[in-house]
Enzyme design. Structure first.
Site, PDB file in Angstrom:
ATOM      1  CE  LYS A   6       2.146 -17.451  -2.014  1.00 39.18           C
ATOM      2  NZ  LYS A   6       1.626 -18.794  -1.724  1.00 39.18           N
ATOM      3  CG  ASP A  32     -11.431  -7.791   6.758  1.00 43.45           C
ATOM      4  OD1 ASP A  32     -10.965  -6.941   7.548  1.00 43.45           O
ATOM      5  OD2 ASP A  32     -12.180  -7.489   5.811  1.00 43.45           O
ATOM      6  CG  ASP A  46      -6.495  -4.938   4.629  1.00 40.30           C
ATOM      7  OD1 ASP A  46      -7.413  -4.985   5.459  1.00 40.30           O
ATOM      8  OD2 ASP A  46      -6.557  -4.256   3.592  1.00 40.30           O
ATOM      9  CE1 TYR A  65      -3.025  -3.038   0.262  1.00 40.37           C
ATOM     10  CE2 TYR A  65      -3.684  -2.335   2.447  1.00 40.37           C
ATOM     11  CZ  TYR A  65      -3.807  -3.208   1.380  1.00 40.37           C
ATOM     12  OH  TYR A  65      -4.719  -4.232   1.446  1.00 40.37           O
ATOM     13  CG  ASP A  72      -0.531 -19.962   0.510  1.00 39.75           C
ATOM     14  OD1 ASP A  72       0.360 -19.731   1.353  1.00 39.75           O
ATOM     15  OD2 ASP A  72      -0.302 -20.543  -0.563  1.00 39.75           O
TER      16      ASP A  72
HETATM   17 MG    MG Z   1      -9.548  -4.271   5.692  1.00 47.76          MG
END
Ligand code: MG
Ligand code: NAI
Length: 357
Positions: free
Chosen positions: A189, A250, A246, A138, A222
């Site tokens: 990763k 969630d 992020d 980001y 993953d």
């Molecule tokens: Mg989020």
């Protein structure tokens, strides 16, 4: 008198509903304590402000926020303003401008709230996810060329710096060290992304040398989703990149029962700038104005804010009140109850004040 200046930015959708509730609860804590005072200034920035002024906040917005001890943030996002404008116009300039490089996201199944996982009970899923919050995927580096043409290209470049990775790693190891299990999982990763992610792995190994009492392991992102779902009790503190964390947080919020209970702190660990505390959820257009937004995430993040301000006792009092109210079944519909935002808030205030609801 312990006195704190708080900037409230309720912003969009259910943001104002949950921040109003949070402000009431802070006032109740101050009253109960007697020697504690919050001086709360509310800013009307957000999508409505954007529709009037063409920007989400004034250009000197960050400057206006600097003198505050902390920022209490609702959510951004409106159906008729593109998400990248709302996000990059308000939340990200604050996070990045104030170098809030540690995004700290605690999870725990609260009493009275059911996890979708079969064998999990209140108190389980006691995790803290530490998200790198200043660079990575980001960082905003990239561009588009030949817009709209068949040969259009777009790049989105992830930036990882040694300084950025090392400081978040150190923060995560320190946090893991402060928790009873002293357990850290480093998520990357590095099989597929062989530059930045391999550097993460190397820096984790280097920093771990300074924390011999912390047990740590590595997971690919993953595989991490599988472990969180099938072997959740094997986890405690987790550190990951901006994008990976992020997504994982969630998932953590959902596994703990609802996004409506998940809090987050955007922290400048060096204390150069005010840190910002917010619920993880967005502006939830589908329930805006219905009076049923779950305020628990916003209360929990107020507890994070109080801890950050050095008010551990008030933080603990608030969380005890929230847990009691959840255990009593005063719950909003997202977690299986029928209570309104106002009813949950009144019950938490009653618990704080030592009155029965
Ligand atoms: Mg989020
Ligand atoms: P969302 O988090 O707003 O909602 C997802 C689902 O969870 C909805 O069904 C909503 O009703 C429910 N939900 C969320 N918070 C709740 C609460 N406190 N109580 C009860 N139910 C709750 O995510 P969505 O729908 O993807 O995004 C809506 C807008 O919010 C978009 O514009 C998005 O960009 C923005 N957003 C902003 C964030 C922020 O300000 N930090 C974070 C996530 C999304």
């Amino acid at each position: 008198m312990r006195h704190y200046k708080i900037a409230a930015i309720p912003a969009d959708g259910i943001g104002p509903e949950v921040i109003d509730a949070g402000v009431e609860v802070l006032e109740a804590l101050a009253q109960r304590d007697g020697d504690l005072k919050f001086d709360i200034t509310t800013f009307d920035w957000g999508s409505d402000y954007y529709k009037k002024h063409g920007e989400m906040m004034p250009a000197n917005g960050p400057e206006q926020l600097k003198p505050f001890d902390a920022i209490y943030f609702g959510a951004v996002g409106a159906p008729d303003v593109p998400d990248h404008i709302t996000l990059w116009g308000l939340r990200l300039p604050i996070c990045q401008g104030f170098d809030q490089y540690a995004n700290v996201r605690p999870t725990k199944i609260l009493p009275g709230i059911k996890s979708p996982l079969r064998d999990c009970e209140p108190g389980d899923l006691d995790w803290v996810i530490v998200r790198e919050n200043s660079e990575g995927e980001y960082s905003g580096v990239g561009g588009r060329a030949h817009r709209g043409l068949p040969e259009e290209v777009a790049t989105e470049v992830a930036i990882f710096t040694r300084v950025g990775v090392e400081r978040i790693m150190r923060y995560a190891f320190k946090l893991a060290q402060s928790r009873p299990r002293k357990l850290l999982t480093v998520v990357t990763k590095s099989n597929a992304q062989r530059h930045g992610m391999v550097m993460w792995d190397e820096i984790a190994a280097e920093v771990s040398q300074d924390f011999p009492d912390v047990t740590w392991d590595k997971m690919l992102v993953d595989a991490m989703t599988v472990r969180m779902t099938l072997n959740p009790k094997s986890l405690d503190t987790i550190v990951a990149t901006n994008l990976h964390a992020d997504i994982l947080s969630d998932l953590a919020g959902a596994l703990a029962g609802s996004l409506g209970v998940a809090p987050t702190g955007n922290i400048d660990p060096e204390g150069r700038y005010p840190s910002m505390f917010e619920p993880i959820h967005g502006s939830a257009f589908d329930i805006t104005g219905k009076g049923i937004a779950n305020p628990v995430a916003t209360f929990w993040t107020a507890a994070q804010m109080l801890d950050y301000l050095g008010e551990g006792e008030a933080a603990a009092r608030l969380m005890t009140a929230v847990e009691q109210v959840c255990a009593d079944g005063v719950l909003t519909p997202d977690v299986g109850g029928t209570a309104t935002t106002k009813e949950v808030t009144a019950a938490v205030i009653a618990a704080i004040s030592g009155r029965n609801s």
